[in-house]
Design a protein around this motif. Structure first.
Motif, short mmCIF file in Angstrom:
data_model
loop_
_atom_site.label_atom_id
_atom_site.label_comp_id
_atom_site.label_asym_id
_atom_site.label_seq_id
_atom_site.Cartn_x
_atom_site.Cartn_y
_atom_site.Cartn_z
N VAL A 129 38.88 -56.17 56.21
CA VAL A 129 38.10 -55.89 55.01
C VAL A 129 38.10 -54.39 54.77
O VAL A 129 37.85 -53.60 55.68
N MET A 130 38.41 -54.03 53.53
CA MET A 130 38.45 -52.63 53.14
C MET A 130 37.46 -52.43 51.98
O MET A 130 37.42 -53.23 51.05
N ARG A 131 36.70 -51.36 52.07
CA ARG A 131 35.77 -51.03 51.00
C ARG A 131 36.53 -50.34 49.87
O ARG A 131 37.37 -49.48 50.11
N LEU A 132 36.24 -50.74 48.63
CA LEU A 132 36.83 -50.09 47.46
C LEU A 132 35.81 -49.14 46.86
O LEU A 132 34.61 -49.43 46.84
N LYS A 133 36.29 -48.02 46.36
CA LYS A 133 35.42 -47.08 45.66
C LYS A 133 36.07 -46.75 44.32
O LYS A 133 36.65 -45.67 44.14
N PRO A 134 35.98 -47.71 43.38
CA PRO A 134 36.63 -47.47 42.09
C PRO A 134 35.97 -46.33 41.32
O PRO A 134 34.75 -46.17 41.35
N ARG A 135 36.79 -45.52 40.66
CA ARG A 135 36.29 -44.43 39.82
C ARG A 135 36.14 -44.94 38.40
O ARG A 135 36.77 -45.92 38.01
N ARG A 136 35.35 -44.23 37.63
CA ARG A 136 35.01 -44.65 36.27
C ARG A 136 36.21 -45.03 35.42
O ARG A 136 36.18 -46.02 34.71
N ASN A 137 37.27 -44.26 35.46
CA ASN A 137 38.42 -44.47 34.57
C ASN A 137 39.55 -45.30 35.20
O ASN A 137 40.60 -45.46 34.59
N GLU A 138 39.32 -45.82 36.40
CA GLU A 138 40.32 -46.68 37.04
C GLU A 138 40.17 -48.11 36.53
O GLU A 138 39.11 -48.49 36.03
N PRO A 139 41.23 -48.92 36.68
CA PRO A 139 41.10 -50.33 36.30
C PRO A 139 39.99 -51.00 37.12
O PRO A 139 39.82 -50.72 38.30
N CYS A 140 39.26 -51.88 36.49
CA CYS A 140 38.15 -52.57 37.17
C CYS A 140 38.71 -53.49 38.25
O CYS A 140 39.70 -54.20 38.02
N PRO A 141 38.10 -53.51 39.43
CA PRO A 141 38.57 -54.38 40.52
C PRO A 141 38.48 -55.87 40.19
O PRO A 141 39.10 -56.68 40.86
N CYS A 142 37.74 -56.24 39.16
CA CYS A 142 37.60 -57.66 38.83
C CYS A 142 38.86 -58.24 38.22
O CYS A 142 38.98 -59.45 38.08
N GLY A 143 39.81 -57.37 37.85
CA GLY A 143 41.07 -57.86 37.30
C GLY A 143 41.08 -58.05 35.80
O GLY A 143 42.03 -58.60 35.24
N SER A 144 40.06 -57.57 35.13
CA SER A 144 39.95 -57.75 33.67
C SER A 144 40.98 -56.93 32.90
O SER A 144 41.27 -57.24 31.75
N GLY A 145 41.50 -55.86 33.52
CA GLY A 145 42.41 -54.96 32.83
C GLY A 145 41.68 -53.84 32.09
O GLY A 145 42.30 -52.93 31.56
N ARG A 146 40.36 -53.90 32.07
CA ARG A 146 39.55 -52.86 31.42
C ARG A 146 39.22 -51.77 32.42
O ARG A 146 39.30 -51.95 33.62
N LYS A 147 38.81 -50.61 31.92
CA LYS A 147 38.37 -49.53 32.80
C LYS A 147 37.06 -49.92 33.45
O LYS A 147 36.21 -50.59 32.86
N PHE A 148 36.88 -49.47 34.68
CA PHE A 148 35.68 -49.79 35.46
C PHE A 148 34.41 -49.40 34.71
O PHE A 148 33.46 -50.16 34.69
N LYS A 149 34.41 -48.25 34.04
CA LYS A 149 33.20 -47.75 33.39
C LYS A 149 32.72 -48.65 32.25
O LYS A 149 31.53 -48.65 31.92
N VAL A 150 33.62 -49.42 31.65
CA VAL A 150 33.19 -50.30 30.54
C VAL A 150 33.18 -51.77 30.96
O VAL A 150 32.97 -52.63 30.12
N CYS A 151 33.40 -52.02 32.24
CA CYS A 151 33.46 -53.42 32.70
C CYS A 151 32.33 -53.69 33.69
O CYS A 151 31.24 -54.08 33.29
N CYS A 152 32.57 -53.47 34.96
CA CYS A 152 31.64 -53.88 35.99
C CYS A 152 30.92 -52.73 36.72
O CYS A 152 30.28 -52.96 37.73
N GLN A 153 31.04 -51.51 36.22
CA GLN A 153 30.42 -50.38 36.92
C GLN A 153 28.92 -50.61 37.03
O GLN A 153 28.27 -50.94 36.06
N GLN A 154 28.43 -50.41 38.24
CA GLN A 154 27.00 -50.56 38.47
C GLN A 154 26.32 -49.24 38.12
O GLN A 154 26.75 -48.19 38.55
N GLY A 155 25.27 -49.34 37.31
CA GLY A 155 24.57 -48.19 36.81
C GLY A 155 23.99 -47.36 37.86
O GLY A 155 23.77 -46.31 38.03
#
Length: 155
Positions: A129-155
């Motif tokens: 198991v590896m921890r991910l630390k997605p940055r705001r402008n990276e693709p969202c880890p959920c696979g949506s193809g959207r940027k993390f900041k407009v998809c699943c970023q936790q406030g």
């Protein structure tokens, strides 16, 4: 609490759940390959179908029970390498992305399977198991193809 079922199968097949893994965990069919069993088991994790997970686990390695895990949200499955089948043994190398209260993670495993009396069973795997630390402008880890900041970023 009742959860509505997703329309698309969580296993990543891009097919409707009703015509994909649902028939396996409802007992209407048996997964014909190690990959189909692995995908259906991933779907069972995503939908919290603990009885199916235990029912598809080989008796030699199956735990007595598998407690619910409502805090884990499984969001994406990727097959890393082509599944292998030789005689009545098979393996599938996959990565599964999930989200917990502590953040995003990826579980990577080569799962081993065995076929007995025409049925595939999950034997075991060595997960990492590896921890991910997605940055705001990276693709969202959920696979949506959207940027993390407009998809699943936790406030």
């Amino acid at each position: 609490m009742t959860h509505s079922l997703p329309k698309s199968c969580p296993c990543g097949s891009n097919t409707p759940l009703a015509t994909c893994c649902q028939s396996y965990y409802q007992g209407a069919a048996l997964p014909p390959t190690p990959e189909a069993l692995m995908r259906s088991r991933y779907t069972a994790f995503a939908l919290n179908q603990r009885d199916y997970l235990l029912a598809t686990w080989h008796s030699s390695t199956r735990p007595q029970q598998l407690p619910p895990d409502p805090d884990t949200q499984w969001v994406a499955l990727d097959i890393v390498a082509a599944p292998t089948v030789q005689n009545d043994q098979g393996s599938v190398h996959f990565r599964a992305t999930f989200r917990e209260s502590g953040g995003w993670h990826v579980l990577e495993e080569v799962s081993r399977f065995v076929r007995e009396e025409g049925r595939w069973w999950y034997i075991d795997g060595t997960p990492s198991v590896m921890r991910l630390k997605p940055r705001r402008n990276e693709p969202c880890p959920c696979g949506s193809g959207r940027k993390f900041k407009v998809c699943c970023q936790q406030g």
